[in-house]
Design an enzyme around this catalytic site. Structure first.
Site, PDB file in Angstrom:
ATOM      1  N   ASP A 225      23.189   0.810 -27.526  1.00  0.00           N
ATOM      2  CA  ASP A 225      22.581  -0.357 -26.902  1.00  0.00           C
ATOM      3  C   ASP A 225      21.323   0.135 -26.195  1.00  0.00           C
ATOM      4  O   ASP A 225      21.147   1.330 -25.961  1.00  0.00           O
ATOM      5  CB  ASP A 225      23.543  -1.026 -25.932  1.00  0.00           C
ATOM      6  CG  ASP A 225      23.241  -2.513 -25.749  1.00  0.00           C
ATOM      7  OD1 ASP A 225      22.085  -2.915 -25.978  1.00  0.00           O
ATOM      8  OD2 ASP A 225      24.157  -3.257 -25.379  1.00  0.00           O
ATOM      9  N   TRP A 226      20.458  -0.777 -25.833  1.00  0.00           N
ATOM     10  CA  TRP A 226      19.144  -0.372 -25.327  1.00  0.00           C
ATOM     11  C   TRP A 226      19.279   0.380 -23.994  1.00  0.00           C
ATOM     12  O   TRP A 226      19.807  -0.141 -23.030  1.00  0.00           O
ATOM     13  CB  TRP A 226      18.261  -1.607 -25.180  1.00  0.00           C
ATOM     14  CG  TRP A 226      17.417  -1.872 -26.406  1.00  0.00           C
ATOM     15  CD1 TRP A 226      16.083  -2.138 -26.423  1.00  0.00           C
ATOM     16  CD2 TRP A 226      17.819  -1.877 -27.787  1.00  0.00           C
ATOM     17  NE1 TRP A 226      15.627  -2.300 -27.724  1.00  0.00           N
ATOM     18  CE2 TRP A 226      16.675  -2.132 -28.582  1.00  0.00           C
ATOM     19  CE3 TRP A 226      19.028  -1.649 -28.442  1.00  0.00           C
ATOM     20  CZ2 TRP A 226      16.701  -2.188 -29.977  1.00  0.00           C
ATOM     21  CZ3 TRP A 226      19.073  -1.715 -29.836  1.00  0.00           C
ATOM     22  CH2 TRP A 226      17.918  -1.978 -30.575  1.00  0.00           C
TER      23      TRP A 226
END
Length: 818
Positions: A225-226
């Site tokens: 995920d970012w």
């Protein structure tokens, strides 16, 4: 694996190999021109393909119904159609992968991101995810199922450790991912932010290698995920192929050095590189050298699909004969969601929709303006309404608003979400300041509330006076993915018709986990007793009153859980007052999950409409008018009160978490399993929903000749439309283990089928169950087990309405591998 992939991997230098294991920017990987390798691009989903990168503004996109709305359709064919349509949307944004679907389980009714996920049940979630992924990837666009695993709350999600026993993981939380791998062959998996039993999922070897690759045979990629990667050696060795976003924080030269030192072996690096090249080949990015272009393609066929899906998602929860709307009587249209189109939740799923149709606009087209009268009654916003522009934004290449601006642009409103390319690329996106200037002309004179919240230091000046200060005593709150402060509100006396000058000053600050800068500023005039009185008057004078209440994307949002499941503001008071004034009161509820309903006994009808996408008002009007059947069924149990939910506890470690841990104490007893276990009667059970016709089930037939040998069973029932019009229903099949050596739920959904029939029509429905439908996971032995003894099969129309049953028996046990 193609020879070409092997050859490319062999031709790449170490630096080139490492370069494709992390992003170049927020949404793409670097191209390798020397070898003709094109740039892989991704786009946020799951209810659209966002253009422009930023969560605010950007190229317009089609907005499809939110995940929980799609969950309420119980329609795998529809989900496949939506997957196909979303592939077209992704291509219009020059992307190759969609960061979707989201399949985390509705553990708690207060999870701010439940709206983005399908259900509390793993089988319903899994079936829908498989259809969505299959549709998407059939068009050459990669799916990225997320978030793997244990992200069932937004509270401290980037650091929280989800403490989940292996049996609960295997039987509940991993099932949608397992089916996505084994049945849909998903090309991508996104690791979650959280830790799982103490270890970040992005560096969890058991999760990413033992389970995902060794046991399930996965050959796609795992991306973080970012900003969800926290290490170099640990993530690569555990099985994380791609660090996002770029430029890299944990890879790049750090990974080059780790390979040269032997901390990451050449063999391990090659596995990651091969996985990335395989993805690029599948998604077509290897040879995609077209210039980057984004198009806002407002396709008529997508409009029609969104409208149909939005109507099919609507769940009719109560109807005392007032729906569908009859005759030509007058209608009072009331409530905060009547003239505002609540089409989606908040966070990374949000996008700049082509358009938004409000319920008021939908009813205007459906019944005509002559029949309608409007009164807002009250508000339900979490933050003051965002100021609409235009606004002039001046950017400074410093954090002091000093000197001449290096870039000036016009923006539509007083909000921004800055990531990557900021200020025309002339400022450092994490170190700049900005001045945003415009005007606000109020409709009414009086004391207006001026609000500001920001991931950064921000102030709002009205007519040169500082009104709201979110800079001087900035404190971390629950906005912008927990990088922002809570809203700071001041009061300004404003004059109707006068253009008041508004200036917002913004300065970046150090970020916690996510590298972003953002703010939102709004001005609102509070509603009061007189507004509820006016709404009551409108209801009393009308033949029918329709009250549009609920929440919006400020409440149902990534990065923040709900404080409760009460309707925000004075909405309960409003509904009760309207119901008291008009016996034909219809409530249309728009939320990302259940709410407490103290007024439920007083209203004539209730529809749960969720967040149905850009065609919201048209879809809702179609259902109200009877043009479309409300064929949705609840994908989540609606409790009478929040305290009935399985995650509600006096022990804060159970929820919302304590000292960095959230303990899934209820284990496998999630959703309806919990209510069955404790004998709690919910407000509305899982799988429930009414329609404009009626159905009867009969003649259950079980074909179990193979049950003893391999655990396979086929179950059939006859479905009859006993009403006066065409409609659809969802036949649900549950399994009970009558005497298990380990605790098991009273029943578990194992299959379902959506059936559409004309009035009086009859059809036979048959589903197949394999051995896993009867098995539980034995944690000590690490295998699935179907025990000897009797099992009961039940069929019906909800978890609380199962009129048909049959029993079957095994003489021997059957062990199944993971």
């Amino acid at each position: 694996m193609s020879d070409r992939i092997e050859q490319l991997a062999d031709q790449m230098t170490l630096e080139e190999q490492v370069s494709i294991l992390s992003g170049e920017d927020f949404w793409s990987l670097p191209a390798i021109a020397r070898l003709g390798i094109g740039k892989l691009r991704v786009s946020d989903g799951p209810n659209g393909a966002r253009g422009g990168g930023s969560l605010i503004g950007g190229v317009r996109s089609a907005c499809f119904p939110a995940g929980i709305a799609l969950g309420a359709t119980w329609n795998v064919d529809l989900l496949q159609d939506i997957g196909v349509a979303l592939a077209e949307e992704v291509k219009s944004k020059s992307a190759h992968m969609l960061l979707a679907p989201t399949v985390n389980i509705h553990r708690s009714v207060t999870n701010g991101r439940n709206f983005e996920c399908y259900s509390e049940d793993p089988i319903l979630s899994a079936d829908l995810a498989v259809a969505y992924i299959s549709g998407l990837q059939s068009q050459g666009v990669g799916a990225t199922i997320k978030h793997f695993v244990g992200n069932e709350s937004e509270i401290e999600r980037t650091t929280m450790s989800s403490q989940i026993d292996e049996r609960a993981l295997r039987e509940i939380y991993l099932i949608p991912f397992e089916w996505a791998v084994k049945k849909a062959q998903t090309w991508g998996v996104m690791s979650s932010y959280n830790r799982l039993n103490g270890t970040f999922t992005s560096e969890h070897n058991w999760l990413l290698t033992t389970v995902l690759r060794d046991e399930w045979g996965y050959d796609g990629i795992v991306m973080s995920d970012w900003f969800g990667s926290h290490s170099t050696v640990e993530t690569v060795n555990a099985g994380l192929d791609l660090e996002m976003p770029g430029p890299p924080r944990d890879r790049g030269q750090k990974l080059v050095d780790a390979v040269r030192s032997g901390a990451v072996t050449q063999a391990t690096l090659r596995k990651r590189v091969i996985a990335m090249l395989r993805l690029m080949e599948r998604a077509g990015s290897l040879d995609d050298h077209r210039p980057f272009e984004e198009h806002a393609n407002d396709r008529p066929e997508h409009r029609a699909l969104i409208r149909r899906a939005g109507a099919e998602a609507a769940v009719l929860l109560k109807n005392k004969g007032v729906l569908p709307l009859k005759g030509d009587g007058s209608i009072a249209v009331i409530g905060p969601n009547a003239k505002i189109a609540q089409i989606m939740g908040g966070g990374s799923a949000q996008l700049n929709a082509h358009y938004r149709v409000s319920p008021w606009e939908g009813l205007l087209k459906a019944v005509g303006e002559d029949r309608l009268r409007y009164a807002p009654g009250c508000t339900n916003h979490r933050f003051e309404p965002v100021l609409r522009g235009p606004f002039t934004a001046e950017y400074f290449a410093n954090e002091t608003l000093s000197g001449a601006p290096v870039h000036t642009e016009i923006q539509d409103d007083a909000q921004a979400f800055w990531i990557g390319h900021v200020g025309g690329g002339k400022v450092d996106p994490l170190h700049f300041s900005a001045r945003i200037s415009g005007t606000f002309t109020p409709e009414h004179s009086g004391a207006h509330r001026v609000g500001i919240y920001a991931a950064g230091f921000a102030k709002v000046f009205v007519d040169g006076k500082l009104i709201a200060d979110a800079a001087t005593n900035w404190t971390k709150g629950h906005t912008f993915f927990e990088e922002g402060c809570d809203e700071v509100v001041g009061v300004a006396q404003l004059e109707a018709g006068r253009a008041h000058q508004v200036v917002i000053e913004f300065v970046t600050k150090d970020f916690g986990s996510l590298g972003l800068a953002a703010f939102a500023a709004g001005i609102g005039l509070p509603l009061g007793d007189k507004d509820i009185t006016e709404a009551v008057r409108a209801a009393r004078d009308a033949d029918t009153a329709i009250v549009f209440v609920g929440r919006n994307g400020e409440w149902d949002t990534e990065g923040s859980d709900l404080p409760s499941i009460e309707l925000p503001g004075r909405q309960n008071e409003l509904v009760a007052a309207i119901a008291n004034a008009n016996p034909n009161t219809i409530v249309v509820l728009q939320t990302g999950g259940p709410v407490e309903m103290p007024w439920i006994g007083s209203v004539a009808a209730l529809i749960q409409a969720w967040y149905p996408g850009q065609e919201a008002g048209n879809a809702i009007a179609d259902v109200l008018s009877g043009v479309q059947e409300p064929s949705g069924r609840l994908p989540q149990t609606f409790p009478v009160r929040w305290a009935d939910n399985p995650a509600h506890s006096q022990d804060h470690e159970v929820y919302p978490g304590f000292e960095g841990k959230v303990r899934y104490e209820e284990s496998i007893f999630v959703g309806y399993r919990h209510y069955d276990r404790l004998g709690l009667t919910p407000l509305f059970p899982f799988g429930f929903g009414l329609g404009y016709t009626s159905f009867a089930l009969s003649d259950m037939v079980v074909h179990d000749a193979g049950f003893e040998a391999d655990g396979d069973v086929a179950v059939g029932v006859t479905v009859t439309n006993t009403g006066q019009r065409a409609g659809s229903t969802v036949v649900q099949f549950y399994v009970s283990d009558d005497a298990s050596s380990d605790p098991r739920p009273a029943k578990e959904l194992k299959a379902f089928a959506k059936v559409s029939l004309d009035a009086g029509e009859t059809a036979d429905v048959t589903v197949k169950l394999d051995a896993r439908a009867f098995a539980f996971y034995r944690e000590r032995a690490r295998h699935w087990l179907v025990e000897d003894g009797s099992f009961t099969l039940r069929a019906g129309l909800s978890s609380a309405d199962l009129p048909l049953s049959a029993q079957l028996t095994r003489k021997t046990t059957l062990m199944l591998p993971v």
